[in-house]
Design an enzyme around this catalytic site. Structure first.
Site, PDB file in Angstrom:
ATOM      1  N   GLU A  28       1.039  -1.039   0.389  1.00 48.81           N
ATOM      2  CA  GLU A  28       0.035  -0.528  -0.056  1.00 48.81           C
ATOM      3  C   GLU A  28       0.656   1.150   0.064  1.00 48.81           C
ATOM      4  OE1 GLU A  28      -2.538  -1.099   3.054  1.00 48.81           O
ATOM      5  OE2 GLU A  28      -3.553  -2.113   2.258  1.00 48.81           O
TER       6      GLU A  28
ATOM      7  N   GLU B 177      -6.730 -10.328  -1.990  1.00 47.00           N
ATOM      8  CA  GLU B 177      -6.944 -10.095  -0.777  1.00 47.00           C
ATOM      9  C   GLU B 177      -8.796  -9.730  -1.056  1.00 47.00           C
ATOM     10  OE1 GLU B 177      -5.759  -7.121   1.842  1.00 47.00           O
ATOM     11  OE2 GLU B 177      -4.254  -7.311   1.283  1.00 47.00           O
TER      12      GLU B 177
END
Length: 366
Positions: free
Chosen positions: A161, A268
């Site tokens: 991220e 995810e």
């Protein structure tokens, strides 16, 4: 009482209400009925993965379902710095060891998650640490962790991220302040490659399908880091899907991502029906939400199936069954009425399951 309780910190998904396109062929999909869900690992055109934590290793029903459906396991929490890094730059990989051993004993490959994340490590790697010490401990952490499992990990989320929430540039964090905005990422990948030359090294990010601007910024970052010599081996798109995005948006991102030629990990996946935040009430019917959910998951699976075989690294859901999802658990979003993954609490098929089966077996649109 659960051992090793996590402090999960997932961001809200983009929630921009739109009408579902009438031509969307997945929109009319009905909940799967009939026999129990066939093993997902026998359907997906690559390893099928899910996440797990150490407290689940003692749950017979969870273990049974993982053995039935999975060929890959991602530790949900045990390899994050919150668990592995202590005061004075001490390391504790014992929980990670348990997950890797479980996977080995059950014939599962392991995907490591995650080495460097803007959200964690700042209490130890803080701005008061001299830069030389900071860099040395950064290198030692990655080298110690990755080399510990050399030859036993399929891949690692090396940097997690790095892109700003809205896609406007990159995140400022303790790593970038000490080692440079691109520098900390290049350094992390170099250290991981030296520690395990055979593991596939990923840059992992969320909202890439949900926010086109963020997806574009991410792909430009991958290109730039590769030019700087970072040994990036794959792209991880978390795919926490906002089910209200326009039809075709997921496909467009996957096509752009595929153009880089790297393996892609759906890393995810979940797809909540409820919105996060917002000032207006959600007036969608359950049927409309379900149609949107099935449509978006079906589109993702089709777009993934369209990739060349060598670019399909794995297809991973963030929770195997509904009750395993952070969206339902009390320490997560605590939404007991959600059905955000492919399997229900008993391991049966949720409505989106059939859309994935159809995409992966070539029956979508038939």
């Amino acid at each position: 009482m659960r051992a090793d309780p996590p402090r999960l910190n997932r961001r809200a998904l983009l929630a921009a209400p739109i009408a579902l396109a009438a031509c969307d062929r997945f929109a009319a999909a009905e909940p799967a009925a009939g026999p129990p869900a066939a093993p997902l690992k026998s359907i997906t055109p690559c390893p099928f993965g899910a996440i797990g934590m150490t407290w689940q290793l003692d749950q017979a029903d969870w273990v049974e379902q993982v053995r039935r459906h999975c060929s890959q396991l991602t530790p949900e929490w045990e390899q994050k710095m919150e668990r592995t890094l202590g005061p004075g730059f001490t390391h504790d990989f014992s929980a990670s060891d348990r997950m890797v051993a479980f996977a080995r004993d059950n014939g599962l490959r392991v995907h490591g998650h995650t080495l460097i994340w803007y959200s964690q490590g700042g209490d130890v790697f803080n701005d008061d640490v001299p830069r030389a010490r900071f860099a040395a401990e950064f290198d030692r952490y990655i080298s110690s962790f990755v080399s510990r499992y050399r030859g036993r990990m399929a891949g690692w989320d090396v940097v997690n991220e790095p892109v700003a929430e809205d896609g406007d540039g990159l995140r400022d964090c303790h790593w970038s302040r000490a080692l440079g905005m691109d520098g900390y990422m290049v350094r992390a990948f170099e250290q991981a490659r030296a520690a395990d030359p055979d593991a596939v090294l990923f840059l992992n990010e969320y909202n890439l399908e949900n926010i086109p601007r963020k997806g574009a910024t991410f792909l430009k970052l991958v290109e730039r880091l590769l030019k700087l010599g970072a040994p990036i081996g794959g792209i991880g798109t978390q795919s926490h899907l906002n089910i209200e995005i326009p039809a075709g948006q997921i496909t467009a991102f996957m096509r752009d991502a595929a153009s880089l030629g790297l393996p892609i990990h759906i890393s995810e996946l979940d797809f909540p029906m409820q919105r996060d935040g917002g000032q207006l009430p959600d007036l969608r019917s359950t049927a409309e939400r379900r149609a949107q959910q099935v449509a978006r998951v079906g589109e993702l699976a089709e777009a993934f199936m369209a990739l060349p075989q060598r670019q399909r690294y794995a297809f991973t859901t963030w929770g195997l069954r509904d009750i395993d999802s952070w969206l339902l658990r009390e320490e997560g979003k605590n939404r007991p009425d959600e059905s955000p993954v492919l399997l229900d609490a008993a391991g049966g098929p949720n409505p989106a399951y059939q859309a994935v089966v159809d995409a992966f077996t070539g029956r979508a649109g038939a």
